[in-house]
Scaffold this active site. Sequence first.
Site, PDB file in Angstrom:
ATOM      1  CE1 TYR A   1      -3.770  -1.774   5.888  1.00  0.00           C
ATOM      2  CE2 TYR A   1      -2.920   0.332   5.131  1.00  0.00           C
ATOM      3  CZ  TYR A   1      -3.469  -0.903   4.856  1.00  0.00           C
ATOM      4  OH  TYR A   1      -3.712  -1.275   3.554  1.00  0.00           O
TER       5      TYR A   1
ATOM      6  CE  LYS B   1      -2.064  -4.239   3.815  1.00  0.00           C
ATOM      7  NZ  LYS B   1      -2.418  -5.393   2.973  1.00  0.00           N
TER       8      LYS B   1
ATOM      9  CB  THR C   1      -0.904   0.022   1.252  1.00  0.00           C
ATOM     10  OG1 THR C   1      -1.436   1.340   1.434  1.00  0.00           O
ATOM     11  CG2 THR C   1      -0.145  -0.337   2.522  1.00  0.00           C
TER      12      THR C   1
ATOM     13  CD  GLU D   1      -1.815   5.175   5.300  1.00  0.00           C
ATOM     14  OE1 GLU D   1      -1.207   5.119   6.365  1.00  0.00           O
ATOM     15  OE2 GLU D   1      -2.354   6.214   4.892  1.00  0.00           O
TER      16      GLU D   1
HETATM   17  P1  NAP Z   1     -11.358  -4.632   2.693  1.00  0.00           P
HETATM   18  O1  NAP Z   1     -12.569  -4.326   1.863  1.00  0.00           O
HETATM   19  O2  NAP Z   1     -11.249  -4.014   4.045  1.00  0.00           O
HETATM   20  O3  NAP Z   1     -11.271  -6.229   2.846  1.00  0.00           O
HETATM   21  C1  NAP Z   1     -10.434  -6.824   3.793  1.00  0.00           C
HETATM   22  C2  NAP Z   1     -10.643  -8.329   3.742  1.00  0.00           C
HETATM   23  O4  NAP Z   1      -9.755  -8.934   4.675  1.00  0.00           O
HETATM   24  C3  NAP Z   1     -12.062  -8.784   4.119  1.00  0.00           C
HETATM   25  O5  NAP Z   1     -12.475  -9.771   3.211  1.00  0.00           O
HETATM   26  C4  NAP Z   1     -11.866  -9.388   5.509  1.00  0.00           C
HETATM   27  O6  NAP Z   1     -12.757 -10.437   5.818  1.00  0.00           O
HETATM   28  C5  NAP Z   1     -10.457  -9.976   5.346  1.00  0.00           C
HETATM   29  N1  NAP Z   1      -9.850 -10.307   6.631  1.00  0.00           N
HETATM   30  C6  NAP Z   1      -9.768  -9.532   7.740  1.00  0.00           C
HETATM   31  N2  NAP Z   1      -9.180 -10.213   8.746  1.00  0.00           N
HETATM   32  C7  NAP Z   1      -8.871 -11.444   8.252  1.00  0.00           C
HETATM   33  C8  NAP Z   1      -8.274 -12.597   8.811  1.00  0.00           C
HETATM   34  N3  NAP Z   1      -7.863 -12.643  10.090  1.00  0.00           N
HETATM   35  N4  NAP Z   1      -8.120 -13.690   8.023  1.00  0.00           N
HETATM   36  C9  NAP Z   1      -8.560 -13.685   6.741  1.00  0.00           C
HETATM   37  N5  NAP Z   1      -9.144 -12.618   6.158  1.00  0.00           N
HETATM   38  C10 NAP Z   1      -9.298 -11.505   6.907  1.00  0.00           C
HETATM   39  O7  NAP Z   1     -10.029  -4.257   1.903  1.00  0.00           O
HETATM   40  P2  NAP Z   1      -9.851  -3.895   0.340  1.00  0.00           P
HETATM   41  O8  NAP Z   1     -10.098  -2.441   0.159  1.00  0.00           O
HETATM   42  O9  NAP Z   1     -10.561  -4.895  -0.480  1.00  0.00           O
HETATM   43  O10 NAP Z   1      -8.279  -4.083   0.178  1.00  0.00           O
HETATM   44  C11 NAP Z   1      -7.726  -5.350  -0.149  1.00  0.00           C
HETATM   45  C12 NAP Z   1      -6.278  -5.390   0.320  1.00  0.00           C
HETATM   46  O11 NAP Z   1      -5.536  -4.370  -0.322  1.00  0.00           O
HETATM   47  C13 NAP Z   1      -6.090  -5.146   1.817  1.00  0.00           C
HETATM   48  O12 NAP Z   1      -5.010  -5.933   2.238  1.00  0.00           O
HETATM   49  C14 NAP Z   1      -5.735  -3.681   1.905  1.00  0.00           C
HETATM   50  O13 NAP Z   1      -4.984  -3.422   3.068  1.00  0.00           O
HETATM   51  C15 NAP Z   1      -4.926  -3.506   0.635  1.00  0.00           C
HETATM   52  N6  NAP Z   1      -4.952  -2.175   0.020  1.00  0.00           N
HETATM   53  C16 NAP Z   1      -6.140  -1.566  -0.225  1.00  0.00           C
HETATM   54  C17 NAP Z   1      -6.153  -0.337  -0.837  1.00  0.00           C
HETATM   55  C18 NAP Z   1      -7.449   0.365  -1.149  1.00  0.00           C
HETATM   56  O14 NAP Z   1      -7.414   1.572  -1.444  1.00  0.00           O
HETATM   57  N7  NAP Z   1      -8.570  -0.338  -1.153  1.00  0.00           N
HETATM   58  C19 NAP Z   1      -4.935   0.270  -1.226  1.00  0.00           C
HETATM   59  C20 NAP Z   1      -3.748  -0.405  -0.964  1.00  0.00           C
HETATM   60  C21 NAP Z   1      -3.762  -1.644  -0.356  1.00  0.00           C
HETATM   61  P3  NAP Z   1     -14.124 -10.198   6.648  1.00  0.00           P
HETATM   62  O15 NAP Z   1     -15.155  -9.800   5.650  1.00  0.00           O
HETATM   63  O16 NAP Z   1     -14.380 -11.512   7.267  1.00  0.00           O
HETATM   64  O17 NAP Z   1     -13.848  -9.104   7.646  1.00  0.00           O
HETATM   65  O1  G4F Z   2     -10.710   6.516   3.305  1.00  0.00           O
HETATM   66  P1  G4F Z   2      -9.622   6.443   4.298  1.00  0.00           P
HETATM   67  O2  G4F Z   2      -9.924   5.759   5.574  1.00  0.00           O
HETATM   68  O3  G4F Z   2      -8.390   5.796   3.541  1.00  0.00           O
HETATM   69  P2  G4F Z   2      -6.829   5.766   3.876  1.00  0.00           P
HETATM   70  O4  G4F Z   2      -6.550   6.077   5.282  1.00  0.00           O
HETATM   71  O5  G4F Z   2      -6.144   6.598   2.850  1.00  0.00           O
HETATM   72  O6  G4F Z   2      -6.502   4.205   3.640  1.00  0.00           O
HETATM   73  C1  G4F Z   2      -6.989   3.515   2.502  1.00  0.00           C
HETATM   74  O7  G4F Z   2      -6.046   3.635   1.472  1.00  0.00           O
HETATM   75  C2  G4F Z   2      -4.770   3.003   1.740  1.00  0.00           C
HETATM   76  C3  G4F Z   2      -3.892   3.261   0.526  1.00  0.00           C
HETATM   77  O8  G4F Z   2      -3.183   4.459   0.691  1.00  0.00           O
HETATM   78  C4  G4F Z   2      -5.024   1.534   1.968  1.00  0.00           C
HETATM   79  F1  G4F Z   2      -3.852   0.895   2.156  1.00  0.00           F
HETATM   80  C5  G4F Z   2      -5.925   1.350   3.163  1.00  0.00           C
HETATM   81  O9  G4F Z   2      -6.193  -0.042   3.351  1.00  0.00           O
HETATM   82  C6  G4F Z   2      -7.244   2.075   2.910  1.00  0.00           C
HETATM   83  O10 G4F Z   2      -7.924   1.401   1.871  1.00  0.00           O
HETATM   84  O11 G4F Z   2      -9.106   7.917   4.659  1.00  0.00           O
HETATM   85  C7  G4F Z   2      -8.684   8.809   3.643  1.00  0.00           C
HETATM   86  C8  G4F Z   2      -8.453  10.188   4.254  1.00  0.00           C
HETATM   87  C9  G4F Z   2      -7.559  10.160   5.506  1.00  0.00           C
HETATM   88  O12 G4F Z   2      -6.722  11.264   5.455  1.00  0.00           O
HETATM   89  C10 G4F Z   2      -8.535  10.317   6.662  1.00  0.00           C
HETATM   90  O13 G4F Z   2      -7.989  10.918   7.830  1.00  0.00           O
HETATM   91  O14 G4F Z   2      -9.716  10.680   4.703  1.00  0.00           O
HETATM   92  C11 G4F Z   2      -9.566  11.224   6.014  1.00  0.00           C
HETATM   93  N1  G4F Z   2     -10.889  11.236   6.661  1.00  0.00           N
HETATM   94  C12 G4F Z   2     -11.557  12.356   7.029  1.00  0.00           C
HETATM   95  N2  G4F Z   2     -12.714  12.023   7.610  1.00  0.00           N
HETATM   96  C13 G4F Z   2     -11.629  10.161   6.981  1.00  0.00           C
HETATM   97  C14 G4F Z   2     -12.793  10.668   7.592  1.00  0.00           C
HETATM   98  N3  G4F Z   2     -11.425   8.849   6.815  1.00  0.00           N
HETATM   99  C15 G4F Z   2     -12.397   7.993   7.236  1.00  0.00           C
HETATM  100  N4  G4F Z   2     -12.221   6.665   7.045  1.00  0.00           N
HETATM  101  N5  G4F Z   2     -13.545   8.441   7.853  1.00  0.00           N
HETATM  102  C16 G4F Z   2     -13.787   9.773   8.048  1.00  0.00           C
HETATM  103  O15 G4F Z   2     -14.819  10.155   8.606  1.00  0.00           O
END
Ligand code: NAP
Ligand code: G4F
Length: 329
Positions: free
Chosen positions: A154, A158, A126, A128
């Site tokens: 986190y 990662k 990520t 992050e």
């Molecule tokens: P997400 O919607 O939060 O999905 C997370 C998944 O992880 C869910 O299916 C959850 O299962 C599973 N999980 C949690 N704890 C677990 C455990 N102990 N054993 C097995 N599975 C478990 O995340 P996403 O947005 O799809 O992201 C997918 C991956 O990419 C994550 O690793 C995230 O950190 C990474 N990532 C995401 C972004 C982004 O912007 N979306 C960017 C960079 C990296 P349950 O449904 O059972 O909770």
């Molecule tokens: O949507 P966020 O929670 O995403 P964040 O923290 O960027 O993380 C996501 O992207 C990462 C990749 O860079 C992934 F690795 C990670 O798993 C996840 O998918 O927050 C985005 C921004 C932050 O600056 C946060 O402080 O939005 C700001 N924010 C402001 N108000 C909020 C809120 N975030 C959340 N979740 N909820 C709020 O009410």
Amino acid sequence: MTKRALITGITGQDGGHLAKLLGDKGYEVYGIIRGQQNPKRRATEEEFPYVKLIEADLLDMSSLVRALQIAKPDEIYNLGAISHVGYSFKDPQLTADVTGKGCLNMLEAIRLTGGEKTVRFYQASTSEMFGGLEYNRPEKGYNEESQFHPRSPYGVAKLYAHWITKNYRESYGMFAVSGILFNHEGERRGVEFVTRKITNAVARIKLGLQDHVELGDLWPKRDWGYAGDYVEGMWRMLQQDKPDDFVLATGETHSIEEFLDLAFKEIGIDDWKPYVKQNPAFMRPAEVDLLLGDPTKAETVLGWQREVDFPGLVKLMVQHDLEIESQNK
Ligand code: NAP
Ligand code: G4F
């Protein structure tokens, strides 16, 4: 020969997009589901009847060994994680165990089942891990060579997973790669993340179901793309001749205020300020000020291109939430 893929995190945002992509490509798809009665099980079975679900948990290596014995995968996509940055400050140890050590558990399970020379492994790294401008000021945006400085439990977890994946590649010759993905969103995004929280609230405000939304800091900037585009990049990384790490990003960055502007305009509101309240409960002990990625390597080597732009992403999410919320009305 039909290829076999195993997805951890099948119930999450990316898991859904990837299950569809691999199903469309004719893969035999297996998904790891955790818990004795996972509330997302039925929806996953209904949407993806071709996916075979296996009960396992990233915290429990013996369950991963069993999952690998059942699925016999050619490709593993490790998407499972505690993925919410804000939550990781509240539960840092569980985050370390699932998001960090969970990756090691899977890599060891691959070795224990004799898959280190045959299985291709994708780790969901990520942006992050970079930590923002205070620590690193790249000219065009962060790339594969940029310095890491994670700012959350986190991000730290990662980074461990990222390095242990690289270490298994170098130590055991495994085809193990990391995709360093910048934020990607869409209609499957959890409502705990800021983009979906906003588009869901915007739809509900339009339908008279709520009158405001409470958010934390509005100034941070993110490089927001569409999740459907990003799973294509993950798949491409595992089809290369040589294992390597890639950044997936749009090369644009926007503040949460800009996201609010576009989302509220979608329902005909030009000034969103009366509808947004700031609540410190949604602020973090340490914030990442700006994320901007440089996807040049992925574009050149993988031929990857994102299709959905920032306005297109906001529109898609608001329209989806208007449809869903009007059914719930
Ligand atoms: P997400 O919607 O939060 O999905 C997370 C998944 O992880 C869910 O299916 C959850 O299962 C599973 N999980 C949690 N704890 C677990 C455990 N102990 N054993 C097995 N599975 C478990 O995340 P996403 O947005 O799809 O992201 C997918 C991956 O990419 C994550 O690793 C995230 O950190 C990474 N990532 C995401 C972004 C982004 O912007 N979306 C960017 C960079 C990296 P349950 O449904 O059972 O909770
Ligand atoms: O949507 P966020 O929670 O995403 P964040 O923290 O960027 O993380 C996501 O992207 C990462 C990749 O860079 C992934 F690795 C990670 O798993 C996840 O998918 O927050 C985005 C921004 C932050 O600056 C946060 O402080 O939005 C700001 N924010 C402001 N108000 C909020 C809120 N975030 C959340 N979740 N909820 C709020 O009410």
